[in-house]
Design a protein around this motif. Structure first.
Motif, mmCIF file in Angstrom:
data_model
loop_
_atom_site.group_PDB
_atom_site.id
_atom_site.type_symbol
_atom_site.label_atom_id
_atom_site.label_comp_id
_atom_site.label_asym_id
_atom_site.label_seq_id
_atom_site.Cartn_x
_atom_site.Cartn_y
_atom_site.Cartn_z
ATOM 1 N N GLY A 34 0.832 -1.209 0.000
ATOM 2 C CA GLY A 34 0.000 0.000 0.000
ATOM 3 C C GLY A 34 0.858 1.247 0.000
ATOM 4 N N MET A 35 1.909 1.242 0.840
ATOM 5 C CA MET A 35 2.787 2.411 0.903
ATOM 6 C C MET A 35 3.481 2.616 -0.446
ATOM 7 N N PHE A 36 3.950 1.514 -1.038
ATOM 8 C CA PHE A 36 4.595 1.636 -2.347
ATOM 9 C C PHE A 36 3.583 2.086 -3.397
ATOM 10 N N GLY A 37 2.363 1.564 -3.288
ATOM 11 C CA GLY A 37 1.309 1.958 -4.229
ATOM 12 C C GLY A 37 1.022 3.441 -4.122
ATOM 13 N N VAL A 38 0.916 3.939 -2.889
ATOM 14 C CA VAL A 38 0.649 5.370 -2.668
ATOM 15 C C VAL A 38 1.808 6.190 -3.219
ATOM 16 N N GLY A 39 3.028 5.758 -2.897
ATOM 17 C CA GLY A 39 4.212 6.500 -3.342
ATOM 18 C C GLY A 39 4.257 6.626 -4.850
ATOM 19 N N MET A 40 4.000 5.505 -5.521
ATOM 20 C CA MET A 40 4.077 5.547 -6.988
ATOM 21 C C MET A 40 2.952 6.361 -7.602
ATOM 22 N N ALA A 41 1.763 6.234 -7.021
ATOM 23 C CA ALA A 41 0.641 7.015 -7.547
ATOM 24 C C ALA A 41 0.879 8.504 -7.310
#
Lengths: 613, 255
Positions: A34-41
């Motif tokens: 989730g954190m990586f998903g948020v970061g990339m988005a």
């Protein structure tokens, strides 16, 4: 294919048998993904709006700017020389269209509580072939109108629109429109504030004391991809003196700089995601490692009934990769939902931030994180189970130590209490698990230290922000407060998450250690040890990991904080008393956590443990 | 070692333990009356699952009775807290288990000295006594070995030494030869005979007729209840008694 079908069946059965462990693994994996998903988005959320404004305004490919000090007499490059260099640039064969050069006047905008530095760009009437600002309210400059057009960020900060008025050095100007352009970032992070004016208004402003500050010229090339090469080829015309500067910029550089606050947020989220990812490896390793005995026994059973080693490994991987796949989906989904809300705090994005298109590459990065975590955590039990003989796997239980060890022998002779000696002996039983626990806990301790430093640092920043504004900054002072607030929220939230994960880790490890020691402790009670003594023994056996975590986590946290406060944050050393408090409270809290499963086992009648465990 | 005044070291009345298994109540121990006099050896035999081990666990406070009374060394104990039971066990009861239950993180001698350390003996005194017992039981040369390096017979002798170190009033032995080969069983039998001769009170749950034959009395159990009570005097041929047990078809371990 048959192997795969068997692996899927085994994996499904395992997941059904241990739903709590599967849910926990899924939760921790999802936090990381989730954190990586948020970061990339987040990283891509400002590019879409910028590209749209760039296209709508016939945005520049190369921007040339000349600025000189307020004391025009001391300029290193004079205005005429700058104009000559601009003309040379505009005549280059790569150039397809030219906007400007436009003169910039410097003055002070009257605002509540003081003044704000202001640049008034004098625009020719009519549409410019390059960098024609996109009007979002009202209308653009026109002949016969002395109205001005405000940059979008300035209009938002002043809360004014078409029909309202502003005052520049006491002179009242009507607001004709509000516009945005990529050549100028949003106020207040981009200073000075910007307005566009007609030449007539420029004359009026000169009369009330506004001075010529510089020139800007925007160029469009035949091929936008040539911008970097063009700037490099003409860098000889650049000049940077003490009191003036002439420089070139390209659209790609400006685009990258256009969302600096979002980049900071995304970077913080990525850093947090990495830390959580590391702790997730520890959690997954603990969960999978805790199942090792049962799993090893299962591997033994499967091998005994003729299942091949390859099928066994496949079953383990299918089970954990299924969880990783689910975590990837949830993580990417969460990223797409959360990122736009986080990006809304941005003051640099031109318009509304939007979630970028989900590419295979982005999905692969998030899936890779989840897969790497579970593969790392699964390989060891799989290899161990395969290496052992079938009989040994079937008889698998808690591994007995090879010997008492020198240190614990010393502990026994040094007159330590019996529970301490017993606890130290137990600690030697699972050194790898102890180390995993220590690493996981040390990350949480490090983040607590960072949070302890961040808080006073941001408070000091807020104090600076609330201090009387410097001349010319009445409106923009404290513009970055929101960014630091968001960073603080992310860091504190991450510290909290790591603490929760570390707590869960500690609880799992304590529960596994309690189960491993259950028989020994029941024997101890049969010999006359009280329940309290067995609880204390377990705490001592696990406390080493916590003390190691504190020893590793404190310097790690201080190191991380020194990196962070070396940036834009005010350097605030973490007080020694805080460090001492962390060093004292963490082991106490850990001991309290370990006591939970230890007490549960101590409440069971020893007979039941000795008979059935 | 023996209870003063010739009273029983342990006496149970109407002792009952009910387990719930899949919603069905199973009376593992069903109203057992029992007394072990000071210096007496009592064997308990019965088929697998008849409640022998459960009875032993109740008498040693390792499990809680649902009904009945236990008087240990003249004191009612069935209502004691876990901690009080633990403290009482240190001096009054020594356990010997079928699977030895040596603490696998401690060496043989450390296992033996453990109960002495728990009652507060100095490390030096506890070690001296432990070594003395290991020598007496013939395993002194294995004193620094970890339990997984000991044979079954050696492990059980270490476990007996551990049970003896605090000179308990009563030794409760649960299938002490259940995991041993015939040679090791012979060693344990001689050991128990020595203990009996020294006046140690013993309650032994066993399947082994040779072990049972060393007792003063033999209790037979079935379905949680004591159904037979035979005085052996420790030397009586037990063949006739054991013949009566043959119909149990008992071949498994104790419950």
């Amino acid at each position: 294919m048959r192997s795969f079908r068997l692996a899927v069946r085994l994996a499904r059965r395992n997941l059904r048998r241990r739903p709590a462990q599967a849910a926990l693994l899924l939760l921790t994996l999802t936090l990381a993904t989730g954190m990586f998903g948020v970061g990339m988005a987040l990283y891509g959320s400002a590019d879409g709006p910028w590209d749209r404004v760039w296209a709508a305004t016939d945005g520049f490919h190369v921007s040339a700017a000349y600025y000189r000090g307020r004391d025009a007499d001391r300029a290193d490059v004079d205005l005429d020389a700058a104009r000559a260099r601009f003309a040379e640039l505009a005549a280059a064969p790569e150039v397809r269209a030219v906007g400007g050069p436009w003169t910039h006047l410097y003055g002070l905008l009257d605002v509540a509580g003081g003044t704000e530095d202001l640049t008034a760009e004098i625009r020719d009437l009519g549409r410019s072939p390059v960098d024609q600002p996109l009007v979002t309210a009202g209308s653009w400059l026109s002949a016969g109108s002395d109205g001005v057009v405000l940059e979008q960020g300035l209009a938002d900060a002043l809360d004014v629109g078409p029909g309202d008025t502003i005052r520049v050095q006491g002179h009242q100007l009507a607001v004709r429109g509000v516009a945005m352009t990529v050549s100028r970032g949003r106020f207040p992070l981009s200073r000075p504030a910007q307005i566009w004016i007609t030449p007539t208004t420029g004359e009026a402003l000169r009369r009330i004391g506004l001075t010529e500050e510089g020139l800007e010229m925007q160029l469009r090339l035949h091929d936008p991809d040539d911008a970097e090469a063009f700037a490099t080829a003409h860098e000889a015309i650049e000049g940077r003196g003490e009191t003036s500067a002439l420089f070139l910029d390209t659209w790609r550089r400006r685009r990258a700089d256009s969302h600096s606050d979002i980049d900071i947020l995304a970077g913080t989220v990525f850093a947090a995601g990495t830390l959580i990812g590391l702790l997730t490896v520890a959690t997954a390793a603990v969960i999978v490692g805790g199942r090792m005995a049962a799993q090893t026994r299962q591997i033994g059973t499967l091998k005994a009934v003729g299942v091949t080693p390859r099928q066994v490994v496949l079953a383990l991987l299918v089970e954990n990769l299924a969880l990783a796949g689910l975590a990837t989906l949830v993580g990417l989904g969460a990223g797409r939902m959360v990122a736009p809300r986080l990006a809304e705090v941005s003051q640099t994005v031109l318009g509304r931030p939007e979630t970028p298109t989900l590419t295979w590459g982005r999905a692969a990065v998030v899936a890779g994180v989840a897969a790497a975590v579970v593969v790392l955590a699964t390989v060891r039990p799989a290899v161990r189970g395969l290496r052992h003989s079938t009989v040994r796997s079937l008889a698998s239980g808690a591994r007995p130590p090879r010997g008492p060890g020198h240190r614990t022998r010393w502990a026994a002779t040094a007159g330590l209490p019996l529970v301490a000696v017993l606890g130290l002996r137990s600690a030697r039983r699972r050194p790898a698990r102890l180390l995993t626990n220590a690493v996981g806990l040390s990350l949480a301790v490090a983040l607590i230290v960072v949070a302890a430093g961040l808080r006073p640092s941001l408070n000091r920043l807020a104090a600076v922000g609330s201090a009387p504004a410097q001349p010319g900054e009445a409106l923009s002072a404290g513009a970055v407060d929101h960014l630091y607030e968001a960073v603080r929220a992310i860091v504190l939230g991450t510290a909290g998450l790591l603490l929760v994960l570390a707590t869960v880790n500690a609880l799992i490890i304590a529960a596994l250690a309690a189960r491993d020691s259950a028989r020994n402790h029941a024997t101890l009670r049969a010999l006359g040890a009280t329940p309290r003594q067995t609880v204390a023994t377990l705490i001592v056996s696990q406390l080493g990991a916590c003390l190691l975590a504190v020893a590793l986590g404190l310097p790690l946290g201080l190191g991380l904080w020194s990196v962070m406060d070396g940036g834009d944050l005010p350097p605030v050393p973490v007080p020694a008393t805080t460090l001492l408090a962390i060093a004292a409270v963490v082991p106490l809290g850990f001991a309290a956590l370990v006591a939970v499963p230890a007490r549960r086992w101590a409440r069971r009648p020893p007979a039941r443990v000795l008979t059935y465990e | 070692m023996s209870a003063p005044g010739g009273r029983p070291v342990v006496e149970a009345t109407g002792l009952t333990r009910i387990y719930a298994a899949d919603g069905v109540a199973v009376r593992a121990v069903d109203g057992v009356d029992l007394a072990v006099e000071a210096g007496e050896t009592v064997s308990v035999m019965g088929p697998s699952g008849c409640g022998k081990s459960s009875l032993l666990h109740l008498l040693g406070g390792l499990d809680r009775a649902d009904a009945g009374e236990i008087v240990l060394d003249g004191r009612r104990v069935e209502g004691l807290s876990e901690t009080s039971w633990a403290v009482l066990r240190r001096r009054t009861i020594g356990f010997v288990f079928q699977s030895f239950n040596l603490v696998d993180e401690l060496t043989a001698v450390e296992n033996v000295e453990l109960p002495a350390l728990l009652v507060g003996a100095s490390a030096r005194r506890a070690r001296h006594r432990a070594v003395e017992l290991l020598e007496r039981l013939g395993v002194a040369d294995r004193r620094d070995h970890m339990p997984d390096r000991l044979s079954g017979g050696e492990s059980q002798r270490v476990a007996v030494a551990r049970a003896l170190i605090n000179d308990p009033l009563l030794i409760l032995a649960d299938e002490p030869t259940g995991n041993l080969d015939s040679r090791a069983t012979g060693e344990i039998l001689r050991l128990f005979a020595d203990l009996r001769a020294s006046g140690q009170s013993l309650l032994v749950v066993t399947h082994d007729a040779r072990v049972a034959s060393t007792a003063d009395r033999l209790l037979t159990m079935r379905d949680g209840a004591v159904i037979g009570h035979t005085h052996l005097g420790g030397v009586a041929p037990v063949g006739s008694v054991l013949a009566g047990l043959a119909d149990f078809g008992d071949a498994g371990g104790a419950r």
